[in-house]
Design a protein around this motif. Structure first.
Motif, short mmCIF file in Angstrom:
data_model
loop_
_atom_site.label_atom_id
_atom_site.label_comp_id
_atom_site.label_asym_id
_atom_site.label_seq_id
_atom_site.Cartn_x
_atom_site.Cartn_y
_atom_site.Cartn_z
N VAL A 19 16.73 -38.50 31.61
CA VAL A 19 16.48 -37.11 32.08
C VAL A 19 17.96 -36.65 31.76
O VAL A 19 18.89 -37.10 32.13
N GLN A 20 17.92 -35.41 31.32
CA GLN A 20 19.00 -34.65 31.07
C GLN A 20 19.13 -33.24 32.15
O GLN A 20 17.89 -32.82 32.07
N TYR A 21 19.93 -32.70 32.76
CA TYR A 21 20.03 -31.49 33.59
C TYR A 21 21.53 -31.13 33.61
O TYR A 21 22.32 -31.65 33.23
N ASP A 22 21.56 -29.88 34.08
CA ASP A 22 22.97 -29.30 34.33
C ASP A 22 22.75 -28.72 35.66
O ASP A 22 21.74 -28.84 36.48
N TYR A 23 23.75 -27.78 36.04
CA TYR A 23 23.55 -27.39 37.59
C TYR A 23 24.66 -26.05 37.68
O TYR A 23 25.25 -25.64 36.72
N ASP A 24 24.32 -25.25 38.81
CA ASP A 24 24.94 -23.90 38.55
C ASP A 24 26.21 -24.04 39.39
O ASP A 24 26.32 -24.71 40.21
N TYR A 25 27.25 -23.22 39.05
CA TYR A 25 28.52 -23.00 39.77
C TYR A 25 28.43 -21.75 40.41
O TYR A 25 28.24 -20.73 39.77
N TRP A 26 28.31 -21.54 41.60
CA TRP A 26 28.00 -20.44 42.42
C TRP A 26 29.08 -20.69 43.70
O TRP A 26 29.43 -21.55 44.05
N TRP A 27 29.06 -19.42 44.48
CA TRP A 27 29.62 -19.54 45.76
C TRP A 27 29.03 -20.21 46.76
O TRP A 27 29.74 -20.71 47.74
N GLU A 28 27.59 -20.60 46.85
CA GLU A 28 26.95 -21.25 47.69
C GLU A 28 27.21 -22.84 47.68
O GLU A 28 27.41 -23.42 46.47
N TYR A 29 27.37 -23.52 48.53
CA TYR A 29 27.61 -25.03 48.47
C TYR A 29 26.46 -25.74 47.73
O TYR A 29 25.11 -25.81 48.54
#
Length: 623
Positions: A124-134
């Motif tokens: 399974v491949q995925y990415d994730y978000d870089y944002w101000w919320e933890y």
């Protein structure tokens, strides 16, 4: 910690061991350099170790694990030192991983594989978000087709990963691997020739770059973390509270001899604290420590704080500077509780006080939580008291000690002999040492009368409002949203002089904004007065500041939390008189003799990319 033990820790020389606190694990992995950039894989080593935050190899090859959850909710045990030692028996484990083109190779610690039947990979491949919320949920989650094509054994299976120490492995073809993703891979059906199963069958590989396998073709690079717009903010659960010791812990208090530090009981002298650099407590360590008195005044309120006492410790919390809840080392006392025991309401000149219903104090050197709900005395228009103060509820560590207790006069030793409708919060600091932390107040304020107030927003559109610098402003369900590039939103009218203006605001974690008044429309940073809106952005001026004039460094309101701002701006003979209230409590009362800004718009600021400001219920009353 890198394994450089020379084989004392098993067959993992040159790999790193990584502490993982929340799930109580130690992980094992290896870094790979691809055209000057690093990426790599990780697999569990041991589970249920405890709240591990640091690891270090000892000379004998033992892996020492330092445990502490620091209140973050890690896996038990929460503190201490654990050790992981090799038994001398080589485990059947993943030894190395290599990714090139559409191929994944996995090496194992055994000299040869058992049955080849049933070998498979789930990828399974995925990415994730870089944002101000933890934290971020997994994004772009895709199950990739994968098949095991072959197995191998023998020395030198993969030179890049120095696999001469490992004797067997498999090769799989995987369709659709994409740079800028994490691969989560399960290897199924693998056993050694003696039938020993794979100890940990799952690994993760951070694929910042995907080598093609052809030295003439450069690798493709992409970050796994994607910069996106901030998510819809979660409610923080802190709405209405004012945090008086977050950030600049001393900034909202009048005191002398108090220090922000970490504190624990001195085992050599249990009547004192040992202090060291830190931010965990406020302690009266000075030789002539004074009471710790808030600059702000409160009436009806809920109050929360944590406290710690040494042996024979004695302090107190004075609500409105007048009515004391006693803090005392009364550990072990089970009968004949008195008003002077911990949690008691201390006596006045004539009133005898009231003992707590229970002794909730556990032990010196332990943190306790005090929660109380208070109703201020009532006065008529002539200033005559018509109703006594009341402690509606008092709790220590959730144990109810008092309910609906009427207090007819101030405590002995109060800051003020006369009663009033408002007063400061005071912590007694002139008896023994005391440590306090996380002081919060929830003021209960009456609703404003509607007379004379006019809405600044129609609740559905920004009709008539002006946006600078091609900013991104919108209205959703009656809430103004400002995000994206730096910009400002200006009210339709720009001739406001004397007025009161109010609204409800919420700023994202890491966000920054401002509630401007008497400001001039234009690009860039506009001229005007600004009530700052900032919880966690690096700017030291936080919510409650009259920007660049009356700064506040205390984080009074957490991020993602609605709060009320009320600004009053009036020209007087001595200058422009500005008051700023948060949740009904005055934090700025200032006269600007320079009269810097004579008239102008009401405006909102969107400070930087990644910030999100929300505003609603904007009203103005001209004076």
């Amino acid at each position: 910690a890198w394994d450089q033990t020379g084989g004392k820790f098993g067959p993992f020389e040159g790999q790193f061991m990584l502490a993982e606190m929340t799930n109580g694990m130690v992980l094992r992995g290896q870094m790979v350099e691809v055209e000057g950039q690093y990426q790599g894989w990780v697999v569990p080593l041991r589970q249920r170790v405890g709240s591990a935050v640091r690891v270090l190899f000892a000379e004998d090859g033992t892996l020492l694990c330092g445990l502490t959850n620091r209140g973050w909710g890690g896996y038990s045990p929460a503190d201490g030192v654990a050790r992981v030692r090799w038994t001398g028996k080589k485990p059947m484990e993943i030894a190395w991983v290599s990714v090139q083109g559409d191929e994944i190779k996995v090496g194992f610690t055994s000299s040869s594989l058992g049955s080849k039947d049933g070998l498979s990979l789930e990828v399974v491949q995925y990415d994730y978000d870089y944002w101000w919320e933890y934290g971020s949920p997994e994004r772009d989650v895709t199950q990739l087709p994968a098949r095991v094509e072959s197995t191998f054994q023998g020395v030198g299976c993969d030179i890049e990963n120095r696999t001469c120490r490992y004797q067997c492995g498999l090769t799989a073809r995987v369709e659709g691997m994409t740079p800028g993703h994490v691969l989560r891979v399960k290897v199924k059906g693998v056993t050694a020739t003696d039938g020993t199963p794979l100890l940990h069958e799952e690994f993760a590989y951070t694929l910042n770059a995907l080598p093609s396998g052809d030295r003439e073709v450069p690798a493709r690079f992409e970050h796994v973390a994607k910069l996106v717009a901030p998510p819809p903010a979660r409610e923080s659960g802190s709405e209405g509270w004012l945090f008086l010791t977050w950030g600049d812990a001393l900034g909202r208090w009048n005191s002398s001899g108090w220090k922000l530090c970490d504190a624990e009981l001195d085992t050599a002298d249990r009547s004192r604290f040992l202090t060291k650099d830190g931010t965990g407590a406020l302690v009266n360590v000075g030789p002539d420590a004074t009471p710790f008195v808030s600059k702000e005044l409160f009436g009806d309120a809920k109050i929360h704080l944590q406290f710690q006492l040494p042996e024979k410790g004695n302090s107190g919390v004075y609500v409105m500077g007048r009515y004391e809840v006693q803090l005392l080392d009364s550990a072990g006392k089970e009968a004949d509780l008195a008003m002077g025991d911990c949690g008691g309401i201390y006596r006045g000149e004539h009133w005898p006080g009231r003992a707590p219903d229970f002794n909730a104090f556990r032990e010196a050197g332990q943190w306790h939580e005090l929660d109380l709900e208070f109703q201020a005395p009532r006065f008529d228009a002539a200033g005559t008291k018509t109703e006594n103060a009341r402690f509606l509820r008092v709790r220590i560590d959730d144990v109810l000690l008092h309910e609906n207790v009427e207090v007819p006069e101030p405590t002995l030793g109060a800051l003020f002999a006369e009663e009033a409708a408002f007063g400061p919060l005071m912590i007694q600091g002139d008896h023994t040492e005391v440590a306090i932390a996380d002081v919060r107040v929830f003021p209960k304020v009456p609703k404003l009368e509607p007379e004379g107030w006019e809405p600044l927003l129609d609740g559905a559109t920004l009709d008539g409002w002006q946006i600078s610098d091609d900013g991104n402003w919108s209205v959703e369900d009656g809430v103004i949203l400002g995000q994206g590039r730096t910009s400002h939103l200006f009210s339709p009218r720009g001739d406001y002089v004397n007025f009161e203006v109010r609204g409800r605001f919420k700023i994202s974690d890491g966000g920054n904004s401002g509630f401007y008044f008497r400001t001039t429309y234009g690009p860039g940073w506009p001229a005007g007065y600004e009530a700052q809106i900032n919880s966690t952005f690096a700017d030291p001026q936080k919510t409650g500041s009259l920007y660049a004039i009356v700064p506040n460094g205390t984080t009074l309101v957490p991020p993602d939390t609605w709060f009320d701002y009320l600004v009053r701006c009036v020209d007087e003979p001595g200058g422009t008189h500005i008051t700023i209230q948060i949740n009904g409590v005055t934090f700025v009362d200032h006269v600007d003799p320079e009269r810097r800004h004579a008239r102008g718009h009401i405006a909102l600021q969107q400070h930087h990319e990644g910030s999100l400001i929300e505003a609603k219920d904007l009203w103005i009353r001209e004076l």
